[in-house]
Design a protein around this motif. Structure first.
Motif, PDB file in Angstrom:
ATOM      1  N   TRP A  17       0.845  -1.202   0.000  1.00 20.00           N
ATOM      2  CA  TRP A  17       0.000   0.000   0.000  1.00 20.00           C
ATOM      3  C   TRP A  17       0.880   1.252   0.000  1.00 20.00           C
ATOM      4  N   LEU A  18       1.888   1.274   0.836  1.00 18.89           N
ATOM      5  CA  LEU A  18       2.774   2.432   0.929  1.00 18.89           C
ATOM      6  C   LEU A  18       3.430   2.716  -0.421  1.00 18.89           C
ATOM      7  N   ASN A  19       3.927   1.666  -1.078  1.00 19.50           N
ATOM      8  CA  ASN A  19       4.623   1.846  -2.344  1.00 19.50           C
ATOM      9  C   ASN A  19       3.686   2.108  -3.520  1.00 19.50           C
ATOM     10  N   ALA A  20       2.568   1.367  -3.594  1.00 16.42           N
ATOM     11  CA  ALA A  20       1.665   1.508  -4.740  1.00 16.42           C
ATOM     12  C   ALA A  20       0.761   2.727  -4.627  1.00 16.42           C
ATOM     13  N   VAL A  21       0.261   3.004  -3.420  1.00 22.10           N
ATOM     14  CA  VAL A  21      -0.717   4.079  -3.255  1.00 22.10           C
ATOM     15  C   VAL A  21      -0.048   5.379  -2.803  1.00 22.10           C
ATOM     16  N   VAL A  22       0.585   5.353  -1.634  1.00 20.35           N
ATOM     17  CA  VAL A  22       1.147   6.589  -1.084  1.00 20.35           C
ATOM     18  C   VAL A  22       2.255   7.138  -1.988  1.00 20.35           C
ATOM     19  N   LEU A  23       3.208   6.270  -2.364  1.00 24.64           N
ATOM     20  CA  LEU A  23       4.283   6.722  -3.251  1.00 24.64           C
ATOM     21  C   LEU A  23       3.856   6.690  -4.707  1.00 24.64           C
ATOM     22  N   GLY A  24       3.179   5.615  -5.108  1.00 26.99           N
ATOM     23  CA  GLY A  24       2.794   5.444  -6.505  1.00 26.99           C
ATOM     24  C   GLY A  24       1.894   6.553  -7.018  1.00 26.99           C
ATOM     25  N   CYS A  28       1.730  11.657  -0.736  1.00 35.03           N
ATOM     26  CA  CYS A  28       2.535  12.412   0.220  1.00 35.03           C
ATOM     27  C   CYS A  28       3.872  12.725  -0.439  1.00 35.03           C
ATOM     28  N   PRO A  29       4.065  13.972  -0.859  1.00 38.56           N
ATOM     29  CA  PRO A  29       5.310  14.307  -1.548  1.00 38.56           C
ATOM     30  C   PRO A  29       6.546  14.227  -0.657  1.00 38.56           C
ATOM     31  N   PHE A  30       6.340  14.005   0.637  1.00 41.07           N
ATOM     32  CA  PHE A  30       7.459  13.945   1.577  1.00 41.07           C
ATOM     33  C   PHE A  30       7.839  12.510   1.956  1.00 41.07           C
ATOM     34  N   ALA A  31       7.103  11.524   1.452  1.00 42.58           N
ATOM     35  CA  ALA A  31       7.290  10.135   1.892  1.00 42.58           C
ATOM     36  C   ALA A  31       8.455   9.420   1.210  1.00 42.58           C
ATOM     37  N   ARG A  32       8.777   9.801  -0.006  1.00 47.24           N
ATOM     38  CA  ARG A  32       9.791   9.069  -0.780  1.00 47.24           C
ATOM     39  C   ARG A  32      11.127   8.967  -0.042  1.00 47.24           C
ATOM     40  N   LYS A  33      11.600  10.079   0.498  1.00 50.46           N
ATOM     41  CA  LYS A  33      12.924  10.094   1.129  1.00 50.46           C
ATOM     42  C   LYS A  33      13.000   9.125   2.325  1.00 50.46           C
ATOM     43  N   PRO A  34      12.074   9.179   3.300  1.00 50.60           N
ATOM     44  CA  PRO A  34      12.194   8.226   4.406  1.00 50.60           C
ATOM     45  C   PRO A  34      11.939   6.776   3.997  1.00 50.60           C
ATOM     46  N   VAL A  35      11.068   6.557   3.012  1.00 49.90           N
ATOM     47  CA  VAL A  35      10.846   5.184   2.552  1.00 49.90           C
ATOM     48  C   VAL A  35      12.114   4.662   1.903  1.00 49.90           C
ATOM     49  N   ASP A  36      12.664   5.420   0.963  1.00 52.60           N
ATOM     50  CA  ASP A  36      13.892   4.987   0.279  1.00 52.60           C
ATOM     51  C   ASP A  36      15.059   4.852   1.246  1.00 52.60           C
ATOM     52  N   GLY A  37      15.070   5.671   2.307  1.00 48.99           N
ATOM     53  CA  GLY A  37      16.150   5.620   3.284  1.00 48.99           C
ATOM     54  C   GLY A  37      15.971   4.566   4.364  1.00 48.99           C
ATOM     55  N   GLY A  38      14.899   3.788   4.286  1.00 46.59           N
ATOM     56  CA  GLY A  38      14.652   2.748   5.295  1.00 46.59           C
ATOM     57  C   GLY A  38      14.352   3.334   6.668  1.00 46.59           C
ATOM     58  N   GLN A  39      13.770   4.541   6.695  1.00 47.95           N
ATOM     59  CA  GLN A  39      13.530   5.230   7.964  1.00 47.95           C
ATOM     60  C   GLN A  39      12.071   5.152   8.415  1.00 47.95           C
ATOM     61  N   VAL A  40      11.282   4.286   7.762  1.00 47.60           N
ATOM     62  CA  VAL A  40       9.881   4.109   8.134  1.00 47.60           C
ATOM     63  C   VAL A  40       9.744   2.783   8.873  1.00 47.60           C
ATOM     64  N   THR A 132      -7.749   8.605  -0.439  1.00 46.55           N
ATOM     65  CA  THR A 132      -6.439   9.131  -0.063  1.00 46.55           C
ATOM     66  C   THR A 132      -6.014   8.650   1.323  1.00 46.55           C
ATOM     67  N   ASN A 133      -6.965   8.270   2.170  1.00 43.73           N
ATOM     68  CA  ASN A 133      -6.640   7.811   3.523  1.00 43.73           C
ATOM     69  C   ASN A 133      -7.117   6.386   3.793  1.00 43.73           C
ATOM     70  N   ARG A 134      -7.404   5.644   2.733  1.00 44.95           N
ATOM     71  CA  ARG A 134      -7.804   4.250   2.921  1.00 44.95           C
ATOM     72  C   ARG A 134      -6.578   3.358   2.800  1.00 44.95           C
ATOM     73  N   ALA A 135      -6.467   2.472   3.769  1.00 46.38           N
ATOM     74  CA  ALA A 135      -5.321   1.562   3.858  1.00 46.38           C
ATOM     75  C   ALA A 135      -5.855   0.171   4.171  1.00 46.38           C
ATOM     76  N   PRO A 136      -5.021  -0.856   4.045  1.00 44.03           N
ATOM     77  CA  PRO A 136      -5.524  -2.212   4.282  1.00 44.03           C
ATOM     78  C   PRO A 136      -5.941  -2.488   5.732  1.00 44.03           C
ATOM     79  N   TYR A 137      -5.428  -1.706   6.674  1.00 43.18           N
ATOM     80  CA  TYR A 137      -5.739  -1.875   8.098  1.00 43.18           C
ATOM     81  C   TYR A 137      -5.867  -0.501   8.740  1.00 43.18           C
ATOM     82  N   PRO A 138      -6.502  -0.421   9.903  1.00 42.43           N
ATOM     83  CA  PRO A 138      -6.406   0.820  10.668  1.00 42.43           C
ATOM     84  C   PRO A 138      -4.928   1.092  10.989  1.00 42.43           C
ATOM     85  N   ILE A 139      -4.510   2.324  10.793  1.00 41.72           N
ATOM     86  CA  ILE A 139      -3.101   2.688  11.009  1.00 41.72           C
ATOM     87  C   ILE A 139      -3.030   4.035  11.715  1.00 41.72           C
TER      88      ILE A 139
END
Length: 193
Positions: A17-24, A28-40, A132-139
């Motif tokens: 979900w994070l990669n296909a929806v949030v990043l794809g 969130c234009p700010f998510a790429r850097k922490p995801v790519d950096g393994g900081q999530v 925009t805020n639907r995810a596979p689980y409550p988060i």
């Protein structure tokens, strides 16, 4: 109890979900850097009640507090076995915000929320903008306030992000929606605009 195999499956679903929806979809234009950096950090809660979930939330806040942003920028606390009803989830947020206040985390960390049945106030359940805020689980997404402020200051149009996100999800075809959001009711299809 969430066994290791189930935890790995849940984490993989959230990662997809994070990669296909949030990043794809660049929601969130700010998510790429922490995801790519393994900081999530993705943490799967075993909670089946409010007290246990508040305990898990506090543990994750303490974990973030003990880590520099370069190591763990943000945490996604995934709740697979509690709060499947969105209204219950929304009511729980009052307790979560009170916990941040009680332990001195208000103004240090901020909660963003995602849910399979997320519905913004003033919308119908089938409105595309809810995607925009639907995810596979409550988060519960724990964000560092200082990082948010820094990211927003460097963005050319932070106020325009929600409207751009709505345009992106409204442009999705029913087939794209089914592919990106396989956890939604199979009959779900937002109204055409």
């Amino acid at each position: 109890m969430v066994d290791h195999q189930r935890r790995d499956r849940i984490t993989a679903e959230v990662d997809r979900w994070l990669n296909a929806v949030v990043l794809g979809l660049n929601l969130c234009p700010f998510a790429r850097k922490p995801v790519d950096g393994g900081q999530v950090r993705v943490s799967v809660s075993t909670a089946r009640g409010a007290e246990a979930l508040l305990s898990d939330l506090l543990s994750e806040l303490q974990h973030l507090d003990s880590q520099p942003p370069a190591t763990t920028e943000t945490t996604l606390l995934v709740i697979p076995d509690y709060l499947p009803d969105f209204l219950d989830f929304n009511q729980f947020l009052d307790l979560a915000e009170a916990l941040l206040e009680q332990y001195g985390y208000a103004g240090v960390y901020q909660l963003a929320t995602f849910h399979p049945h997320y519905q913004f106030a003033g919308t119908d359940a089938g409105d595309a903008e809810n995607l925009t805020n639907r995810a596979p689980y409550p988060i519960l997404h724990l964000l560092r306030e200082a990082s948010i402020e820094g990211a927003l200051a460097g963005h050319p149009d932070p106020e325009g992000i929600p409207a751009a996100n709505i345009r992106r999800v409204e442009a999705l075809t029913p087939q794209q929606i089914r592919a990106l959001f396989p956890y939604l009711d199979p009959a779900y299809c937002p109204p055409s605009r």
